[in-house]
Enzyme design. Structure first.
Site, PDB file in Angstrom:
ATOM      1  N   PRO A  10       0.803  -1.220   0.000  1.00 22.67           N
ATOM      2  CA  PRO A  10       0.000   0.000   0.000  1.00 22.67           C
ATOM      3  C   PRO A  10       0.841   1.278   0.000  1.00 22.67           C
ATOM      4  CG  PRO A  10      -0.003  -1.003   2.179  1.00 22.67           C
ATOM      5  CD  PRO A  10       0.623  -1.998   1.236  1.00 22.67           C
ATOM      6  N   ASN A  11       0.375   2.216  -0.787  1.00 18.79           N
ATOM      7  CA  ASN A  11       0.937   3.570  -0.907  1.00 18.79           C
ATOM      8  C   ASN A  11       2.251   3.627  -1.683  1.00 18.79           C
ATOM      9  OD1 ASN A  11      -1.179   4.759   0.717  1.00 18.79           O
ATOM     10  ND2 ASN A  11      -0.189   3.810   2.477  1.00 18.79           N
ATOM     11  N   ARG A  18       5.260  10.750  -2.259  1.00 21.38           N
ATOM     12  CA  ARG A  18       4.903  10.639  -0.843  1.00 21.38           C
ATOM     13  C   ARG A  18       6.156  10.763   0.027  1.00 21.38           C
ATOM     14  NH1 ARG A  18       3.703   5.635   2.923  1.00 21.38           N
ATOM     15  NH2 ARG A  18       5.002   4.499   1.468  1.00 21.38           N
ATOM     16  N   TYR A  23      11.392   8.684   1.651  1.00 22.95           N
ATOM     17  CA  TYR A  23      11.439   7.621   0.639  1.00 22.95           C
ATOM     18  C   TYR A  23      12.147   8.023  -0.652  1.00 22.95           C
ATOM     19  CZ  TYR A  23       8.008   5.614   3.805  1.00 22.95           C
ATOM     20  OH  TYR A  23       7.384   5.118   4.918  1.00 22.95           O
ATOM     21  N   ASN A  74       8.092  -5.391  -0.679  1.00 22.06           N
ATOM     22  CA  ASN A  74       8.010  -4.268   0.247  1.00 22.06           C
ATOM     23  C   ASN A  74       6.547  -4.211   0.673  1.00 22.06           C
ATOM     24  OD1 ASN A  74       7.804  -1.927   1.670  1.00 22.06           O
ATOM     25  ND2 ASN A  74       9.084  -0.725   0.276  1.00 22.06           N
ATOM     26  N   ALA A  77       2.944  -0.687   5.018  1.00 25.65           N
ATOM     27  CA  ALA A  77       2.393  -0.714   6.379  1.00 25.65           C
ATOM     28  C   ALA A  77       1.856  -2.086   6.778  1.00 25.65           C
ATOM     29  CB  ALA A  77       1.303   0.341   6.498  1.00 25.65           C
ATOM     30  N   HIS A  80       3.543  -4.294   9.475  1.00 24.49           N
ATOM     31  CA  HIS A  80       3.356  -4.110  10.911  1.00 24.49           C
ATOM     32  C   HIS A  80       1.966  -4.530  11.379  1.00 24.49           C
ATOM     33  CE1 HIS A  80       6.822  -1.713   9.881  1.00 24.49           C
ATOM     34  NE2 HIS A  80       6.080  -0.863   9.191  1.00 24.49           N
ATOM     35  N   ASP A  87       0.774 -15.412   6.760  1.00 24.73           N
ATOM     36  CA  ASP A  87       0.310 -16.777   6.485  1.00 24.73           C
ATOM     37  C   ASP A  87       0.464 -17.121   5.003  1.00 24.73           C
ATOM     38  OD1 ASP A  87      -0.262 -17.065   9.153  1.00 24.73           O
ATOM     39  OD2 ASP A  87      -2.441 -16.895   8.939  1.00 24.73           O
ATOM     40  N   GLU A 100      12.276  -9.469   2.383  1.00 21.93           N
ATOM     41  CA  GLU A 100      11.495  -8.291   2.812  1.00 21.93           C
ATOM     42  C   GLU A 100      12.360  -7.045   2.625  1.00 21.93           C
ATOM     43  OE1 GLU A 100      10.085  -8.765   6.860  1.00 21.93           O
ATOM     44  OE2 GLU A 100       9.847  -6.592   7.124  1.00 21.93           O
ATOM     45  N   HIS A 102      12.576  -2.779   2.834  1.00 25.43           N
ATOM     46  CA  HIS A 102      12.057  -1.461   3.218  1.00 25.43           C
ATOM     47  C   HIS A 102      13.032  -0.410   2.724  1.00 25.43           C
ATOM     48  CE1 HIS A 102       9.036  -3.331   5.673  1.00 25.43           C
ATOM     49  NE2 HIS A 102       9.973  -4.133   6.131  1.00 25.43           N
ATOM     50  N   ILE A 103      12.488   0.604   2.100  1.00 26.51           N
ATOM     51  CA  ILE A 103      13.322   1.687   1.577  1.00 26.51           C
ATOM     52  C   ILE A 103      13.963   2.458   2.733  1.00 26.51           C
ATOM     53  CG2 ILE A 103      13.225   3.868   0.289  1.00 26.51           C
ATOM     54  CD1 ILE A 103      10.796   2.508  -1.255  1.00 26.51           C
ATOM     55  N   SER A 104      13.153   2.746   3.733  1.00 27.48           N
ATOM     56  CA  SER A 104      13.654   3.485   4.900  1.00 27.48           C
ATOM     57  C   SER A 104      14.178   2.514   5.946  1.00 27.48           C
ATOM     58  CB  SER A 104      12.526   4.335   5.490  1.00 27.48           C
ATOM     59  OG  SER A 104      11.507   3.501   6.045  1.00 27.48           O
ATOM     60  N   ARG A 109      12.846   4.588  13.077  1.00 23.46           N
ATOM     61  CA  ARG A 109      11.626   5.398  12.978  1.00 23.46           C
ATOM     62  C   ARG A 109      10.704   5.143  14.178  1.00 23.46           C
ATOM     63  NH1 ARG A 109       9.288   4.911   7.094  1.00 23.46           N
ATOM     64  NH2 ARG A 109       8.021   6.637   7.914  1.00 23.46           N
ATOM     65  N   ARG A 113       6.878   0.800  13.837  1.00 21.36           N
ATOM     66  CA  ARG A 113       7.481   0.272  12.591  1.00 21.36           C
ATOM     67  C   ARG A 113       8.587  -0.745  12.882  1.00 21.36           C
ATOM     68  NH1 ARG A 113       5.361   3.579   8.561  1.00 21.36           N
ATOM     69  NH2 ARG A 113       4.958   5.668   9.341  1.00 21.36           N
TER      70      ARG A 113
HETATM   71  C1  DQA Z   1       8.193   1.027   4.207  1.00 21.48           C
HETATM   72  C2  DQA Z   1       8.184   1.257   5.720  1.00 21.48           C
HETATM   73  C3  DQA Z   1       6.794   1.071   6.288  1.00 21.48           C
HETATM   74  O1  DQA Z   1       6.804   1.271   7.692  1.00 21.48           O
HETATM   75  C4  DQA Z   1       5.835   2.056   5.664  1.00 21.48           C
HETATM   76  O2  DQA Z   1       4.522   1.829   6.136  1.00 21.48           O
HETATM   77  C5  DQA Z   1       5.875   2.055   4.182  1.00 21.48           C
HETATM   78  C6  DQA Z   1       7.158   1.898   3.499  1.00 21.48           C
HETATM   79  C7  DQA Z   1       9.558   1.346   3.571  1.00 21.48           C
HETATM   80  O3  DQA Z   1       9.742   0.994   2.411  1.00 21.48           O
HETATM   81  O4  DQA Z   1      10.430   1.959   4.222  1.00 21.48           O
HETATM   82  O5  DQA Z   1       4.864   2.253   3.507  1.00 21.48           O
HETATM   83  O6  DQA Z   1       7.916  -0.344   3.957  1.00 21.48           O
END
Ligand code: DQA
Length: 145
Positions: A10-11, A18, A23, A74, A77, A80, A87, A100, A102-104, A109, A113
């Site tokens: 998502p997002n 964003r 990011y 990735n 959210a 978390h 599953d 897995e 994560h960009i950040s 943070r 997270r």
């Molecule tokens: C994220 C970190 C997550 O906590 C956040 O909700 C994201 C992006 C990252 O790529 O750093 O949407 O997965």
């Protein structure tokens, strides 16, 4: 040829727009192009999915399990929050595996997270390397076979 599915949750369709201070300015399309270029040298077949709908992602993971596709994800959210995603990914973990990304650096943070439902069953977790993390995950999975 090895098959690898790249999932963005998502997002992440908003990448580049964003919260660029967190990011960066690279778009999701840029990321996908970067991965396609990297894949040319690696003899892997890449597929991509971004969705803001968890059920769409779950059903694509089920198909990946049937097709023996490894996954770079990735989860945004959902990292978390989602036992359902864990599953579904457990089937991949038992087979070709997933990484897995994560960009950040989620550990630097907010406390919420810092817990992932997925990390314990991932082959590995990459956080904080920016969009390079996707390429690192691809290189890792490609040398696994
Ligand atoms: C994220 C970190 C997550 O906590 C956040 O909700 C994201 C992006 C990252 O790529 O750093 O949407 O997965």
């Amino acid at each position: 040829m090895q098959k690898i599915l790249v999932i963005n949750g998502p997002n992440l369709n908003r990448l580049g727009k964003r919260q660029p201070e967190i990011y960066g300015h690279t778009t999701l399309n840029d990321v996908e192009e970067m991965l396609k270029k990297a894949a040319q040298q690696l003899n892997v077949q890449l597929s991509f999915l971004q969705s803001n709908f968890e059920g769409v992602v779950l059903e694509r993971i089920h198909a990946a399990a049937d097709a023996n596709e490894a996954i770079i994800i990735n989860p945004g959210a959902w990292t978390h929050t989602s036992v359902a995603l864990r599953d579904a990914l457990a089937e991949i973990a038992a087979g070709p595996g997933f990484v897995e990304v994560h960009i950040s650096n989620v550990h630097a943070r907010e406390p919420f997270r810092q817990h992932s439902y997925l990390s314990a069953i991932a082959r590995g977790v990459i956080a904080g390397l920016g969009v390079y993390g996707y390429v690192a995950a691809l290189n890792y999975l490609a040398q696994e076979r």
